[in-house]
Structure formats: C-alpha cells, structure tokens
Design a protein around this motif. Structure first.
Motif, PDB file in Angstrom:
ATOM      1  N   HIS A  95      40.235  41.994  41.157  1.00  0.00           N
ATOM      2  CA  HIS A  95      39.118  42.223  42.071  1.00  0.00           C
ATOM      3  C   HIS A  95      38.540  43.624  41.885  1.00  0.00           C
ATOM      4  CE1 HIS A  95      40.199  38.426  43.633  1.00  0.00           C
ATOM      5  NE2 HIS A  95      41.193  38.831  44.388  1.00  0.00           N
ATOM      6  N   ARG A 105      30.314  43.376  40.558  1.00  0.00           N
ATOM      7  CA  ARG A 105      30.292  42.031  41.135  1.00  0.00           C
ATOM      8  C   ARG A 105      31.193  41.991  42.368  1.00  0.00           C
ATOM      9  NH1 ARG A 105      32.133  41.198  36.079  1.00  0.00           N
ATOM     10  NH2 ARG A 105      34.078  40.310  36.917  1.00  0.00           N
ATOM     11  N   GLU A 108      35.758  37.275  43.620  1.00  0.00           N
ATOM     12  CA  GLU A 108      35.750  35.849  43.915  1.00  0.00           C
ATOM     13  C   GLU A 108      36.588  35.555  45.158  1.00  0.00           C
ATOM     14  OE1 GLU A 108      34.030  33.486  42.381  1.00  0.00           O
ATOM     15  OE2 GLU A 108      33.150  34.919  40.966  1.00  0.00           O
ATOM     16  N   ARG A 109      36.185  34.515  45.874  1.00  0.00           N
ATOM     17  CA  ARG A 109      36.941  34.101  47.043  1.00  0.00           C
ATOM     18  C   ARG A 109      38.295  33.530  46.636  1.00  0.00           C
ATOM     19  NH1 ARG A 109      34.048  29.654  50.117  1.00  0.00           N
ATOM     20  NH2 ARG A 109      35.662  30.109  51.653  1.00  0.00           N
ATOM     21  N   THR A 110      39.281  33.682  47.507  1.00  0.00           N
ATOM     22  CA  THR A 110      40.575  33.046  47.292  1.00  0.00           C
ATOM     23  C   THR A 110      40.657  31.804  48.178  1.00  0.00           C
ATOM     24  OG1 THR A 110      41.531  34.531  48.952  1.00  0.00           O
ATOM     25  CG2 THR A 110      41.773  35.143  46.647  1.00  0.00           C
TER      26      THR A 110
END
Length: 468
Positions: A95, A105, A108-110
């Motif tokens: 991340h 960026r 990303e979602r977990t």
C-alpha cells in the motif's frame, strides 16, 4: 434465539490470564480492531497508522497527541515478523508503494480479515517498571491490528434477532423509498409466495439470488449501508455456502420454506459466532469504526438516513458489549472510537460541524459501568488538501484545494455546508454538498518520515493512549 457457547467463558478466562501474565513481565498485548461502514477508507487508515507509528518510533513527531498521552515514553517501533498465523497479513508495504508511485494511487481495498503486529518499545512508567526492566529488558507493548470487512460489522445487531424479527425489520427497510425500486424483483418474488410455500431447494436458491441482487443494487447504485447479512455481499475466502441461502419472508413463522430459511439463519449466526465473533471480536480490546459521513451527505437523504440507522444499530451493540465476566477477565471491547473520515475534504472551520454530526448519529447516551466508552473524531488518515478561499456568488467562502483524481489538476472546491446534527427535511431541497475525489500526496521513498494526516493521533490517543 442466540446460542450460548460453554467454552467462551473458559476461553475468556484463559485469555485474560495470559494478558495479565504478559503485563506482569512488561510484555503487554493490545488488540485494536479497525472496521467501518463500507468504503470508509479502512485500508488507507491502517496504512497511515502503520507508517506514522513506525516514523514516531524513529523520533519523528508524526503523532503528537499519542506521544503526549504516552508521556513521551515511546522509544522504538517495528513490525513483528510473520510466523505461522493462519489469518492473512495486512500488506502495508504494498500500500505504501502505491502511494509512492508516479502518479500516486490510492491503495486497493481489502476484502477479508487481515492482521499485523507492531512492537512498541517504551520507557517504564514507574519505579517498579524500571526495576523490572533490569531483569526483563525494556517494556514492550505489542499492538495487534485486525482489519475486517465493514459488511460483517452489520451482522452484530443480528445476533439478538430471531429469523422472524429479522425478516420483519429487513422487509420494512426494503419497502421504503428508493430501496423498493432497487429490490423490486425480490419483493415481487416473496410477496407472491404462499404462506405455506414448500422447502424446495430451487425456490430457496432463487430467492437468495434475488435478495443478494437487491442488496448489491442498494449498495452500489444507492450508496446504502444497512444491508444484512454481511457475508451475502462479502462472503470472504470460504466463498458462498448453503447456510448463506436465506432471505426475509413476509410469513416468517409458517410453512416449510420459512422453517428451512429459519434454520439457515440460525446456522449462519452460529457460524459467525464460531468463526468471527468469538475467536476475533471477543478478543478485541479497542475498536475503531470508520464512517464516511460526508459521502452519505453527498448521496442524498435516503442514503444518509440509511447510514444513520446502520450506525445507530452498531453503536448500540458496541456500547453495550461488556458483561461482568468480561470485566473480570479483561476481554471484550473497552473503548470504541467512531471516526468521520475524509475530514480534509472540508475546510478547517467546518470540521467541528462534522464532529458534531457524527456525535449526533452515534448518540451521546452516557456509558454505564459495564458499557464500552465511546468517543467521536473527525480525521483524514491521509491529508490531500489545504485550506483555501473560493468565490461563490460574489462573496468569499472557505474552500479546500487539492489535485483532483480525475484530471490531475489543482482544483479549489467549496464542498458546501455540513450540518451540526442530522439535517432537517429542508436541507435536502437543493444541491448542497459536493464530494470530490482528490489524488493522494506522493510519498517520498517508503513513507519512513510518516504520512500527512488530520486527527489520526487524537483518535489513537483516545483508543490506546492509556495503555502506553
């Protein structure tokens, strides 16, 4: 009806004894769980928390409120290497690489449970602690972070509901306003079922598929959050199992189909207790609940009311989560911090209003002697704007300035007014709030000097400062 696990009190007592033993030798363990109503920014929050704690351990003043609460005793912080854990590991390094990319960026979602442990080395708090350090070494507090999907949090109010009670409450919500259109196919299906519908597998599977589609439409198209069961939207790594194949019925106490769905409802809650609430939730000491209150305002009146209803149900469940045996064993959630995220999307003068709004939604009932203490905060885990001034209809107004994610260009945004409490009906009569998406600031290197934030330190001080 809720089931009782005879092993839980014994396991609680053993866990409490283990915690006490570690504390006596200066090796405390603090379990902090992080969740939130979906899309509230859990991954971003945890990434910033990890980076700023590690930086604070190297002497950077990234978390001044936590440093003050700890009395300046923090000397070092490090990530504990992985061993043989069965739970997935929170990948903070990946991340941070996303934030250090060009252009940066958002992480990303977990979609599953994940954990990470950070060892905090601290100076002793007392003369006794100094004497103990001569034999056992420096005092160390291991902060065990657990990230879990926000959808699962909404199952907590279900634990005390029978299938009939859950069906009535769920259908009443689905028949209100815009939900009724999103759930139209499912409502037509269940309303056409006779009260004596047979327990046919094809019928149950069809009903569940229509119900899940309705939940997805309410979440993805309308921005609603009070959607149960949580694993219907986020089943986790085990995927979809037959105990998930239930849905609410208008005639929930009659007929063979209702009996089958009631058994699955009970089996689902038993499974959630056995696989999540007992082994994980009951072991949390502190809980952070993230709420995108600004996003709910932006989504409109019905989405906001849905978020408010979900938050009130969760707050009631968390606040009343302790029993006398929990106090004796040291288990159960003792402090809960509710945090309105993305506070940098509004200018500083508006953040007090955001704090007041969240406090109004959570409720300010005084905690009883056996209740978890709650606090409210307005935070930005990663700050990506600065305060500015814009001109609106010829007059200056407080605004924020940042790089818009869609264009990559600097934009000055007047987001609109944030009410101090749940808005009156007239608030929704006109366009009122803009919720832009800003680009995160690009990190230098691996984030070793920390990540800019708003209020993260105050939230951590409220949750764990007393234990440091």
């Amino acid at each position: 009806m809720p089931s009782f696990n005879l092993l839980s009190p014994i396991e609680d007592a053993l866990a409490g004894a283990g915690d006490l033993g570690r504390a006596l030798i200066g090796r405390e363990r603090v379990r902090l769980a992080v969740t939130g109503l979906s899309r509230a920014g859990k991954t971003v929050f945890l990434t910033s928390l990890v980076a700023n704690l590690l930086a604070a351990g190297r002497g950077a003043r990234t978390l001044p409120a936590l440093e003050a609460a700890a009395g300046g005793r923090l000397r070092a912080a490090r990530i504990v290497p992985a061993e043989v854990q069965a739970t997935p590991r929170f990948d903070a390094s990946a991340h941070l690489r996303a934030l250090a990319a060009d252009p940066p960026r958002w992480p990303e979602r977990t979609e599953d449970l994940s954990t990470l442990e950070i060892a905090l080395e601290l100076d002793p708090r007392s003369m006794l602690g100094q004497a103990r350090a001569l034999f056992a070494g420096p005092r160390q507090v291991t902060l065990e972070l657990l990230d879990y999907p926000g959808e699962w949090l909404l199952d907590l109010p279900m634990l005390d509901q029978s299938y009939g009670d859950w069906s009535r409450a769920t259908l009443a919500r689905l028949r209100r306003g815009r939900r009724a259109e999103a759930a139209g196919a499912f409502l037509a299906f269940v309303d056409a079922l006779p009260a004596t519908a047979p327990a046919e597998e094809a019928l149950a599977r069809q009903g569940f598929a229509l119900y899940r589609d309705a939940l997805r439409s309410c979440r993805d198209k309308l921005g609603f959050r009070f959607l149960q069961p949580g694993r219907a939207l986020n089943p986790g790594p085990r995927g979809e199992a037959p105990l998930l194949w239930f849905f609410p019925l208008p005639h929930a106490e009659t007929g063979d189909l209702a009996a089958l769905l009631a058994r699955r409802h009970e089996a689902y809650l038993d499974d959630q207790r056995a696989t999540f609430f007992d082994p994980f939730f009951r072991r949390f000491h502190r809980q952070a609940v993230l709420v995108d209150a600004l996003g709910a305002l932006h989504a409109g009146e019905e989405a906001f009311d849905d978020t408010a209803e979900a938050l009130a149900a969760v707050a009631a469940s968390l606040r009343g989560g302790l029993g006398l045996f929990d106090l004796l064993t040291g288990q159960g959630v003792r402090r809960v911090g509710f945090a309105a995220t993305k506070a940098d999307h509004v200018p500083s003068r508006t953040r007090d209003a955001l704090l007041g709004l969240l406090g109004d939604l959570v409720g300010r009932d005084p905690a009883g002697p056996l209740d978890a203490a709650t606090s409210v905060h307005a935070i930005a885990a990663i700050r990506c704007t600065e305060d500015d001034v814009a001109v609106l209809e010829g007059r200056p107004v407080a605004a924020v300035r940042g790089l818009r994610l869609d264009t990559g260009r600097v934009a000055r945004v007047y987001p609109g007014e944030v009410p101090m409490r749940r808005p009156e009906p007239g608030y929704w009569d006109h366009p009122f709030f803009e919720m832009p998406v800003f680009q995160p600031p690009r990190l230098d290197g691996d984030g070793a000097s920390g990540i800019p934030h708003l209020g993260l330190d105050a939230l951590l001080a409220a949750l764990i400062g007393d234990l440091l």
